[in-house]
Design a protein around this motif. Structure first.
Motif, PDB file in Angstrom:
ATOM      1  N   LYS A  34       1.091  -1.230   0.065  1.00 26.57           N
ATOM      2  CA  LYS A  34       0.119  -0.053  -0.274  1.00 26.57           C
ATOM      3  C   LYS A  34       0.523   1.113   0.190  1.00 26.57           C
ATOM      4  CE  LYS A  34      -3.996  -2.074   2.470  1.00 26.57           C
ATOM      5  NZ  LYS A  34      -5.136  -2.067   3.692  1.00 26.57           N
ATOM      6  N   LEU A  78       1.121   3.966  -2.741  1.00 28.38           N
ATOM      7  CA  LEU A  78       0.671   5.821  -2.218  1.00 28.38           C
ATOM      8  C   LEU A  78       2.106   6.307  -3.434  1.00 28.38           C
ATOM      9  CD1 LEU A  78      -0.399   5.610   1.391  1.00 28.38           C
ATOM     10  CD2 LEU A  78      -2.069   6.263  -0.834  1.00 28.38           C
ATOM     11  N   HIS A  79       3.156   6.101  -3.172  1.00 29.22           N
ATOM     12  CA  HIS A  79       4.314   6.918  -3.894  1.00 29.22           C
ATOM     13  C   HIS A  79       4.414   6.449  -5.439  1.00 29.22           C
ATOM     14  CE1 HIS A  79       7.189   5.371  -0.590  1.00 29.22           C
ATOM     15  NE2 HIS A  79       6.433   6.644   0.224  1.00 29.22           N
ATOM     16  N   VAL A 103       1.373   7.200  -6.295  1.00 29.47           N
ATOM     17  CA  VAL A 103       0.410   7.785  -6.851  1.00 29.47           C
ATOM     18  C   VAL A 103       1.522   9.738  -6.542  1.00 29.47           C
ATOM     19  CG1 VAL A 103      -1.851   9.581  -5.436  1.00 29.47           C
ATOM     20  CG2 VAL A 103      -1.600   6.933  -5.929  1.00 29.47           C
ATOM     21  N   ASP A 104       1.646   9.332  -5.454  1.00 30.78           N
ATOM     22  CA  ASP A 104       2.372  10.894  -5.290  1.00 30.78           C
ATOM     23  C   ASP A 104       3.631  11.610  -6.679  1.00 30.78           C
ATOM     24  OD1 ASP A 104       0.959  11.040  -3.115  1.00 30.78           O
ATOM     25  OD2 ASP A 104       2.617  10.140  -1.891  1.00 30.78           O
ATOM     26  N   GLN A 127      -4.374   6.712 -11.821  1.00 27.15           N
ATOM     27  CA  GLN A 127      -4.977   5.765 -10.880  1.00 27.15           C
ATOM     28  C   GLN A 127      -5.196   4.299 -11.412  1.00 27.15           C
ATOM     29  OE1 GLN A 127      -7.649   7.071  -8.358  1.00 27.15           O
ATOM     30  NE2 GLN A 127      -6.497   9.251  -7.770  1.00 27.15           N
ATOM     31  N   ILE A 163      -6.085   5.381  -0.988  1.00 31.22           N
ATOM     32  CA  ILE A 163      -5.457   7.453  -0.871  1.00 31.22           C
ATOM     33  C   ILE A 163      -6.287   7.620   0.656  1.00 31.22           C
ATOM     34  CG2 ILE A 163      -5.535   9.545  -1.953  1.00 31.22           C
ATOM     35  CD1 ILE A 163      -5.597   7.711  -4.313  1.00 31.22           C
ATOM     36  N   ARG A 210      -4.662   7.184   3.326  1.00 29.78           N
ATOM     37  CA  ARG A 210      -3.696   7.198   4.113  1.00 29.78           C
ATOM     38  C   ARG A 210      -3.263   7.829   4.909  1.00 29.78           C
ATOM     39  NH1 ARG A 210       1.044   9.821   0.209  1.00 29.78           N
ATOM     40  NH2 ARG A 210      -0.842  10.309  -0.570  1.00 29.78           N
ATOM     41  N   GLU A 213       0.434   5.346   6.127  1.00 29.46           N
ATOM     42  CA  GLU A 213       1.786   6.021   6.484  1.00 29.46           C
ATOM     43  C   GLU A 213       2.376   5.859   8.366  1.00 29.46           C
ATOM     44  OE1 GLU A 213       2.327   8.697   3.059  1.00 29.46           O
ATOM     45  OE2 GLU A 213       1.348   9.849   4.888  1.00 29.46           O
TER      46      GLU A 213
END
Length: 513
Positions: free
Chosen positions: A2, A6-7, A9-10, A16, A34, A37, A41
Motif C-alpha cells: 500500500k 501511495l508513492h 500516486v504521489d 489511478q 488514498i 493514507r 503511513e
C-alpha cells in the motif's frame, strides 16, 4: 504494498487506472487506500507494521496502547530505565485513568512491544541535566559539525509560542505574566508552531492549535489559510508534533531534500523514528533561551506584525463613521486570527530570520549579520505610530513593548510527563469536540446602506469578508494568499486615508481672478 502504491500516486507519473492495473486491484481500492493514507503511513512509520506481518492489527485497548507508547517515548527521551514490569504498571494506571476495562498481561506486553518495535533500551539523547560545559560543547563542537554536514537552506528550527489572539493593549495588565495553563483565559489563547530555515528563504507554514476543533466561525469553510488543529487546552502534544513532523518529512522527501530540524528538549517533542528526509536534533536542556533561533526574535517579529494588524482593525472600529462605539464589543474570531497570522508570517523578513539564527550561534564563515531592511524599520515605526494613535483615543498605561510581550510566559505544552496529562492528550486526539464558548463571527455593516456615495469603511470591510469566505469555499491556495494581502492593504488604506468627506462638483472648478 500500500505504501508503494501511495508513492506511485504521489509521483503523478501514472493514472489511478494504471496504478490499479499494476497492483492488480480495482480502481475503487486505490481510492480507498488514498483516503486511508494517514492511517497506513502512521502504521508503517511507528513500527506497528513489520514486513512479515500481513495485516495492520492493533490491540484490544488501542487508546491505552497509544497513551503507553507516548509515555514510553517521553521516558526514553529522559534516559529513564524502562522494564517490562514498569510498562505493565503504567499501562494499568493509564487504563484506570482513562476508565478502560483492561488488565495488562505478559502475553499482551510481548505483542505490544512487537507492534511498536520496543526493546526497552534507552534512546541516545542528551542527559536529563545540563551544565554550562554542555552548552559550550554544543556551540563549539556539535553545532559546527552539523553546519558542515548541511547547507544553510536545509537547517531548520521550530518552536511553539502562545498567542492571546484577541488581547488589546488596555487589557494587558490583567494578563501580564500569566502562564495560562487552562481555565477561562485559555479560550482566548492559541498555540502557534513556527519553523524556518537558517537562510530565511523557507518559512514553513504555521501550525495553529486552538481550543475548539470546529468553532462557529468555521461554518461553511472548506479550506483554512493555515494548518489548524485543536485540543481542550490548545497545547502542543507529542502526537500533534509527530503528525506535523511526518508531514514535513513527506514534503522534503518528495522534493529530494535531506534536512536538519533542531528542536528544544521538552515532553511535547518526542523522538520520532523512521524519518526519511529529516534528521531530528535536540538542544541541551534548560538552554533553549540562548540556543533556540526562534526565540532570538523570529517569534517576536511574527507577533509584532500580528498585533499591528490587530491595532489597525481596532482603530478602524473606533473611528468608523464617527459613531461612539462600545469598546468591549470589539471582537476577533479564530478565523480572522488565522488570516492575520498568515499575513504576519509573510511579512517576517528573510534577514530577520537569518540574523536570529546567527544570534543563536548558527554561524558560517561567509555569513555576516545583515542590518535591518528599510521595510523592517518601517514596520516597527508603523507599529509604534499606531500604538500612539490608540493611546490618543483610549487613555492607557501600557507600553508598546509590554503589549507585544504580553503572552511571552504562556505555557504551550505539558511541562512534565504525567499519567493524567498523557491520558487526556490521547483522549483529546480522538475527541472531535466543539466549544460553545467560541463567539460566532458577526457580519460588519451599517444599519442603513448609503446609495451613490463613496463606500464606507464598514462596507469595504464587509466586502473583504465576502472575499475571504469565497476564497475558503473555493479552496484555492493562490486566491487565499491574494485575499490575505488585500485584507492587509485595504485595512492600512482605510486607517491612513486623510478624509471620508464626499467631494462636491464645484470643487473641481477654480474661481477666476
Amino acid at each position: 504494498m500500500k505504501l508503494k502504491l501511495l508513492h506511485d500516486v504521489d509521483s503523478k507519473s501514472m493514472t489511478q487506472s494504471a496504478i490499479a492495473k499494476k497492483y492488480g486491484v480495482a480502481k475503487s481500492t486505490v481510492s480507498t487506500i488514498i483516503k486511508k493514507r494517514s492511517q497506513i503511513e502512521f502504521a508503517c512509520n511507528s513500527s506497528i507494521y513489520h514486513p512479515e506481518r500481513k495485516r495492520m492489527r492493533t490491540g484490544r485497548a488501542e487508546n491505552v496502547e497509544e497513551a503507553l507508547f507516548s509515555w514510553f517515548k517521553q521516558a526514553q527521551a529522559m534516559n529513564a530505565p524502562i522494564s517490562g514490569e514498569i510498562l505493565m504498571n503504567v499501562a494499568n494506571q493509564l487504563a484506570e485513568e482513562m476508565k478502560v476495562e483492561f488488565t495488562p498481561r505478559t502475553g499482551w506486553l510481548d505483542r505490544f512491544k512487537k507492534r511498536r518495535g520496543i526493546t526497552c533500551k534507552t534512546a541516545s539523547r542528551e542527559a536529563g541535566s545540563v551544565t554550562a560545559e554542555q552548552t559550550d560543547t554544543w556551540l563549539s563542537s556539535t553545532l559546527p559539525a552539523l553546519l558542515l554536514e548541511y547547507s544553510r537552506e536545509d537547517i531548520y528550527n521550530c518552536d511553539e509560542t502562545g498567542l492571546y489572539y484577541k488581547c488589546l493593549p488596555d487589557k494587558t495588565l490583567a494578563l501580564k505574566g500569566e502562564t495560562c495553563s487552562g481555565g477561562e483565559k485559555a479560550k482566548h489563547r492559541l498555540t502557534v508552531l513556527v519553523a524556518a530555515n537558517m537562510s530565511g528563504t523557507d518559512k514553513l507554514p504555521l501550525l495553529v492549535i486552538g481550543k475548539a476543533s470546529k468553532p462557529r466561525c468555521f461554518k461553511n469553510v472548506n479550506t483554512l489559510p493555515l494548518d489548524y488543529t485543536a485540543n481542550k487546552k490548545s497545547w502542543m502534544t507529542g502526537a500533534v508534533f509527530e503528525k506535523w513532523l511526518r508531514k514535513m518529512d513527506r514534503k522534503f522527501h518528495s522534493q529530494g531534500h535531506q534536512t536538519l530540524m533542531v528542536v528544544d528538549n521538552c515532553p511535547a517533542h518526542p523522538q520520532v523514528d523512521n524519518l526519511k528526509a529529516i534528521k531530528l536534533v535536540f538542544l541541551p536542556l534548560k538552554a533553549t533561551s540562548k540556543l533556540q533561533s526562534c526565540d532570538q526574535g523570529i517569534i517576536q517579529s511574527l507577533k509584532r506584525h500580528y498585533r499591528r494588524q490587530l491595532l489597525q482593525k481596532y482603530i478602524l472600529y473606533l473611528q468608523t463613521a464617527g459613531k461612539v462605539r462600545d469598546i468591549d464589543a470589539f471582537d476577533i474570531s479564530v478565523l480572522e486570527a488565522l488570516y492575520m497570522l498568515q499575513t504576519a508570517w509573510t511579512n517576517v523578513s528573510e534577514s530577520t530570520v537569518s540574523n536570529c539564527f546567527r544570534h543563536a550561534g548558527f554561524k558560517t564563515q561567509e555569513a555576516r549579520d545583515v542590518e535591518k531592511t528599510p521595510e523592517e524599520l518601517a514596520d516597527q515605526t508603523d507599529f509604534l505610530s499606531l500604538f500612539e494613535r490608540l493611546q490618543n483615543l483610549i487613555p492607557m498605561e501600557e507600553t508598546a513593548q509590554a503589549f507585544c510581550d504580553i503572552d511571552s510566559a504562556v505555557i504551550v505544552c505539558e511541562e512534565e510527563a504525567t499519567i493524567q496529562g498523557i491520558s487526556n492528550a490521547v483522549n483529546n486526539e480522538h475527541d472531535d469536540h466543539d466549544d460553545s464558548g467560541q463567539e460566532e463571527e458577526e457580519a460588519e455593516g451599517e444599519e442603513e446602506q448609503p446609495t451613490k456615495k463613496p463606500k464606507t469603511a464598514s462596507e469595504v470591510r464587509a466586502a473583504v469578508t465576502i472575499l475571504q469566505e469565497f476564497a475558503l469555499e473555493q479552496g484555492n491556495d493562490n486566491l487565499i494568499d491574494l485575499v490575505c494581502s488585500i485584507d492587509n492593504t485595504v485595512t492600512s488604506h482605510l486607517v491612513n486615508r486623510k478624509s471620508q468627506t464626499q467631494t462636491k462638483i464645484d470643487q473641481f472648478f477654480q474661481k477666476k481672478n
